[in-house]
Design an enzyme around this catalytic site. Structure first.
Site, PDB file in Angstrom:
ATOM      1  N   LYS A   1      -2.974  -5.814  -1.232  1.00 55.44           N
ATOM      2  CA  LYS A   1      -1.833  -6.548  -0.656  1.00 55.44           C
ATOM      3  C   LYS A   1      -2.275  -7.892  -0.065  1.00 55.44           C
ATOM      4  O   LYS A   1      -1.571  -8.892  -0.188  1.00 55.44           O
ATOM      5  CB  LYS A   1      -1.142  -5.707   0.415  1.00 55.44           C
ATOM      6  CG  LYS A   1      -0.425  -4.484  -0.165  1.00 55.44           C
ATOM      7  CD  LYS A   1       0.315  -3.713   0.912  1.00 55.44           C
ATOM      8  CE  LYS A   1       0.876  -2.426   0.345  1.00 55.44           C
ATOM      9  NZ  LYS A   1       1.662  -1.672   1.307  1.00 55.44           N
TER      10      LYS A   1
ATOM     11  N   ASP B   1       7.828  -3.815   2.191  1.00 55.94           N
ATOM     12  CA  ASP B   1       7.527  -2.713   3.111  1.00 55.94           C
ATOM     13  C   ASP B   1       8.341  -2.878   4.387  1.00 55.94           C
ATOM     14  O   ASP B   1       8.830  -1.895   4.968  1.00 55.94           O
ATOM     15  CB  ASP B   1       6.033  -2.693   3.467  1.00 55.94           C
ATOM     16  CG  ASP B   1       5.181  -2.109   2.345  1.00 55.94           C
ATOM     17  OD1 ASP B   1       5.720  -1.343   1.523  1.00 55.94           O
ATOM     18  OD2 ASP B   1       3.979  -2.434   2.283  1.00 55.94           O
TER      19      ASP B   1
HETATM   20  P1  NAP Z   1      -4.983   0.232   6.255  1.00 57.52           P
HETATM   21  O1  NAP Z   1      -4.683  -1.214   6.246  1.00 57.52           O
HETATM   22  O2  NAP Z   1      -6.241   0.740   5.685  1.00 57.52           O
HETATM   23  O3  NAP Z   1      -4.917   0.709   7.800  1.00 57.52           O
HETATM   24  C1  NAP Z   1      -5.278   2.000   8.162  1.00 57.52           C
HETATM   25  C2  NAP Z   1      -4.993   2.213   9.634  1.00 57.52           C
HETATM   26  O4  NAP Z   1      -5.261   3.570   9.941  1.00 57.52           O
HETATM   27  C3  NAP Z   1      -5.866   1.353  10.558  1.00 57.52           C
HETATM   28  O5  NAP Z   1      -5.110   0.985  11.686  1.00 57.52           O
HETATM   29  C4  NAP Z   1      -6.977   2.334  10.946  1.00 57.52           C
HETATM   30  O6  NAP Z   1      -7.566   2.051  12.188  1.00 57.52           O
HETATM   31  C5  NAP Z   1      -6.203   3.624  11.036  1.00 57.52           C
HETATM   32  N1  NAP Z   1      -7.046   4.792  10.886  1.00 57.52           N
HETATM   33  C6  NAP Z   1      -7.609   5.248   9.743  1.00 57.52           C
HETATM   34  N2  NAP Z   1      -8.319   6.365   9.988  1.00 57.52           N
HETATM   35  C7  NAP Z   1      -8.179   6.619  11.316  1.00 57.52           C
HETATM   36  C8  NAP Z   1      -8.670   7.641  12.183  1.00 57.52           C
HETATM   37  N3  NAP Z   1      -9.438   8.627  11.714  1.00 57.52           N
HETATM   38  N4  NAP Z   1      -8.324   7.593  13.479  1.00 57.52           N
HETATM   39  C9  NAP Z   1      -7.541   6.606  13.955  1.00 57.52           C
HETATM   40  N5  NAP Z   1      -7.060   5.614  13.201  1.00 57.52           N
HETATM   41  C10 NAP Z   1      -7.376   5.618  11.891  1.00 57.52           C
HETATM   42  O7  NAP Z   1      -3.827   1.056   5.545  1.00 57.52           O
HETATM   43  P2  NAP Z   1      -2.270   0.678   5.466  1.00 57.52           P
HETATM   44  O8  NAP Z   1      -1.989  -0.121   4.271  1.00 57.52           O
HETATM   45  O9  NAP Z   1      -1.850   0.141   6.781  1.00 57.52           O
HETATM   46  O10 NAP Z   1      -1.628   2.116   5.224  1.00 57.52           O
HETATM   47  C11 NAP Z   1      -1.610   3.084   6.259  1.00 57.52           C
HETATM   48  C12 NAP Z   1      -0.716   4.237   5.834  1.00 57.52           C
HETATM   49  O11 NAP Z   1       0.618   3.780   5.699  1.00 57.52           O
HETATM   50  C13 NAP Z   1      -1.106   4.802   4.467  1.00 57.52           C
HETATM   51  O12 NAP Z   1      -1.747   6.018   4.649  1.00 57.52           O
HETATM   52  C14 NAP Z   1       0.213   4.984   3.719  1.00 57.52           C
HETATM   53  O13 NAP Z   1       0.442   6.350   3.487  1.00 57.52           O
HETATM   54  C15 NAP Z   1       1.267   4.467   4.661  1.00 57.52           C
HETATM   55  N6  NAP Z   1       2.177   3.551   3.948  1.00 57.52           N
HETATM   56  C16 NAP Z   1       3.406   4.033   3.606  1.00 57.52           C
HETATM   57  C17 NAP Z   1       4.306   3.232   2.950  1.00 57.52           C
HETATM   58  C18 NAP Z   1       5.647   3.793   2.594  1.00 57.52           C
HETATM   59  O14 NAP Z   1       6.371   3.176   1.813  1.00 57.52           O
HETATM   60  N7  NAP Z   1       6.039   4.909   3.171  1.00 57.52           N
HETATM   61  C19 NAP Z   1       3.975   1.910   2.618  1.00 57.52           C
HETATM   62  C20 NAP Z   1       2.709   1.436   2.983  1.00 57.52           C
HETATM   63  C21 NAP Z   1       1.826   2.276   3.651  1.00 57.52           C
HETATM   64  P3  NAP Z   1      -8.810   1.048  12.312  1.00 57.52           P
HETATM   65  O15 NAP Z   1      -8.225  -0.338  12.376  1.00 57.52           O
HETATM   66  O16 NAP Z   1      -9.467   1.455  13.587  1.00 57.52           O
HETATM   67  O17 NAP Z   1      -9.669   1.270  11.091  1.00 57.52           O
END
Ligand code: NAP
Length: 533
Positions: free
Chosen positions: A317, A358
């Site tokens: 993205k 999103d």
């Molecule tokens: P990302 O940019 O990789 O961000 C991941 C986030 O999760 C970061 O804030 C990270 O914290 C945190 N995290 C990961 N493992 C963790 C742990 N063990 N403990 C605490 N915090 C943790 O991913 P993203 O694109 O934001 O996506 C996140 C989620 O959103 C995905 O799993 C997806 O399922 C969901 N999503 C859903 C939709 C939908 O249409 N429903 C659309 C987009 C995304 P740190 O900064 O500390 O690493």
């Protein structure tokens, strides 16, 4: 232009070949490939051929050096092809390398195949009645060669009835390269051009758009003769094979990985419902920016691929935003604020626009909850967990809708930076359970399959007056949502956001309203609740 055939490979004699052939025909196959090297049971093949099959047959005894399972020597293989070839008129597939290497093979297979070597100078067959048509093939199970054009040129340089190239795709860029060659070669000769593995699926599905002689599809999962073949049911159902034509526009999802993405399901169903001439395919592109830029470079340099719209998912993205900035594309103010592009749209004159659906998808999901149905979120105290891409979109959307937003993230500095940039507040991750709020939104990946036992909030911290929204949608009912329901909270499923962000993409690509109920039905019917996908 003759239409592209669906060829089902037969790789075993159990169940009996005739039974498999009947099932393949009933499923819509127009051709069978008898992979004698994989079947192993030569008498079963002979019996089947002698029974005058109702579908035409490709006879293949693939050597080990090109990914086959033939254990015997070359002479034995040649004798077998000759013997079986006499039982059938159909196609015989021989590797170009073997054809060049062995005069014996050329002579013997030439007896059963109407090879062009046996044509007269003016191109007419020298024998009165051709028995089989000859496919000359090249395979590489390790990689798609960098000099792909030279490989196809070598295939074209040797007379045959058809050529076939099948190459392992590192990712979807290789599938696009194969399609470019397919389109070029199909003008000159019947051509089969395939990209193998997950990265190659687009080349298999789009074979019909670019005029291939055939594409391979397995009768059942497990019946593939090479990695990445779809089943015939997927090809004809999910990808609407029968509708694909030269003018069909191409859409897809770019990410790494995208194997389990539900976007093909929802977008193909939407186009079917709206009677749009388009097909949507998974386009796995390796995770680094260079791989993304290489893919977009191929798309931009080959407008005849007709790629009109792309969903962009993890980890591309931010790459998409950067690529647009570096290549003079347009970025909507919302996508700029979110720092991420999840939707790319190509205009008729080749201009690219990057948007973020999103954010509106998340807002639509929030408004689906009775508590927030008015759409006005002013005075709503929202706690956003996470500071990654999803959190950025949520925070931007919530702030714009008037909510007061607080962000908690494991890495505190990321929460602080995000809050400062978008007009929100940040708190320590350890404070998340003690922060009063009306809406909790999980934007971390905690709870995502396969780590389904975990939740980002302790159950005791869930206030029954709060609404809990988990953006994670694999599984649908995450641990967080189940805990929230138990605590008496209203909940919003991540699937609702996924549905609405896809609907917003549909509107950007196709104009007009999206067929939301068909999209919802596709998502809900696509798999069992909470099944990992
Ligand atoms: P990302 O940019 O990789 O961000 C991941 C986030 O999760 C970061 O804030 C990270 O914290 C945190 N995290 C990961 N493992 C963790 C742990 N063990 N403990 C605490 N915090 C943790 O991913 P993203 O694109 O934001 O996506 C996140 C989620 O959103 C995905 O799993 C997806 O399922 C969901 N999503 C859903 C939709 C939908 O249409 N429903 C659309 C987009 C995304 P740190 O900064 O500390 O690493």
């Amino acid at each position: 232009m003759p239409r592209t055939l669906i060829c089902v490979p037969i790789i075993s004699a159990a169940p009996p070949i005739a039974e498999q052939a009947r099932a393949a025909r009933a499923a819509g196959a127009e051709l069978l490939e008898l992979r004698v090297d994989l079947i192993g049971d030569v008498p079963a093949v002979e019996q089947f051929l002698a029974s005058r099959p109702t579908l035409p047959v490709i006879l293949t005894v693939r050597g080990r050096d090109e990914g086959g399972a033939w254990e015997g020597g070359d002479d034995e293989r040649i004798a077998l092809i000759e013997r079986l070839g006499l039982l059938m008129p159909g196609w015989v597939d021989i590797e170009l390398a073997a054809w060049r290497r062995s005069a014996n093979l050329r002579q013997k297979v030439g007896l059963v195949a109407a090879s062009a070597e046996r044509r007269t100078a003016d191109g007419e067959p020298a024998v009165a009645r051709a028995r089989n048509r000859l496919i000359l093939s090249a395979h590489n199970f390790a990689a798609t060669p960098s000099d792909l054009r030279a490989v196809f040129d070598a295939l074209l340089a040797t007379p045959s009835d058809a050529i076939k190239g099948a190459f392992a795709a590192a990712d979807a860029s290789d599938a696009l390269r194969v399609l470019v060659e397919l389109e070029r070669c199909a003008v000159e000769r019947d051509t089969i051009a395939l990209a193998m593995g997950e990265g190659g699926l687009a080349a298999r599905v789009l074979a019909r758009k670019f005029g291939a002689l055939l594409t391979f599809a397995a009768l059942e999962p497990g019946g593939e003769s090479a990695p990445g073949q779809p089943t015939i049911a997927e090809l004809r159902g999910l990808y609407r094979w029968d509708k694909i034509n030269r003018a069909t526009r191409v859409f897809g999802v770019v990410g790494w990985p995208v194997t389990h993405s539900q976007s093909p399901l929802i977008h193909n169903a939407a186009m079917a419902a709206a009677d749009i001439d388009g097909v949507y395919v998974p386009l796995p592109v390796q995770s680094d920016y260079d791989a993304f830029a290489r893919f977009m470079g191929l798309v931009a340099a080959n407008p005849r691929l007709d790629i009109a719209g792309l969903s962009v998912t993890i980890p591309h993205k931010e790459h998409a935003l950067r690529w647009l900035d570096e290549h003079g594309g347009h970025v909507t103010p919302l996508a700029r604020r979110c720092g991420a592009v999840n939707t790319l749209t190509r205009s008729a004159d080749g201009e690219w626009t990057g948007d973020n659906t999103d954010a509106p998808g998340a807002l639509a999901a929030i408004r689906s909850c009775a508590r927030f149905a008015t759409g006005n979120l002013s005075g709503v105290r929202a706690l956003v967990l996470g500071a990654g891409g999803a959190a950025r979109a949520l925070v931007a959307a919530l702030v714009e809708a008037g909510a007061g937003v607080t962000i908690a993230n494991r890495t505190g500095s990321r929460a602080a930076a995000l809050a400062a940039g978008l007009g929100a507040k940040a708190i320590e991750w350890s404070q998340r359970a003690h922060h009063p709020c009306d809406l909790v939104v999980n934007c971390t990946s905690i709870g995502l399959w396969p780590d389904t036992g975990r939740s980002p909030m302790p159950p005791a911290a869930l206030d029954p007056r709060a609404v809990v929204f988990d953006t994670v949608y694999r599984p649908r009912h995450t641990r967080l949502l189940r805990d929230a329901e138990r605590a008496g909270c209203a909940t919003i499923l991540g699937l609702e956001m996924f549905l609405h962000q896809a609907a917003a993409q549909f509107e950007r690509w196709h104009g007009g309203g999206s067929p939301l109920s068909a999209m919802r039905a596709a998502l809900e019917g696509g798999h069992e609740a909470d099944e990992p996908r």
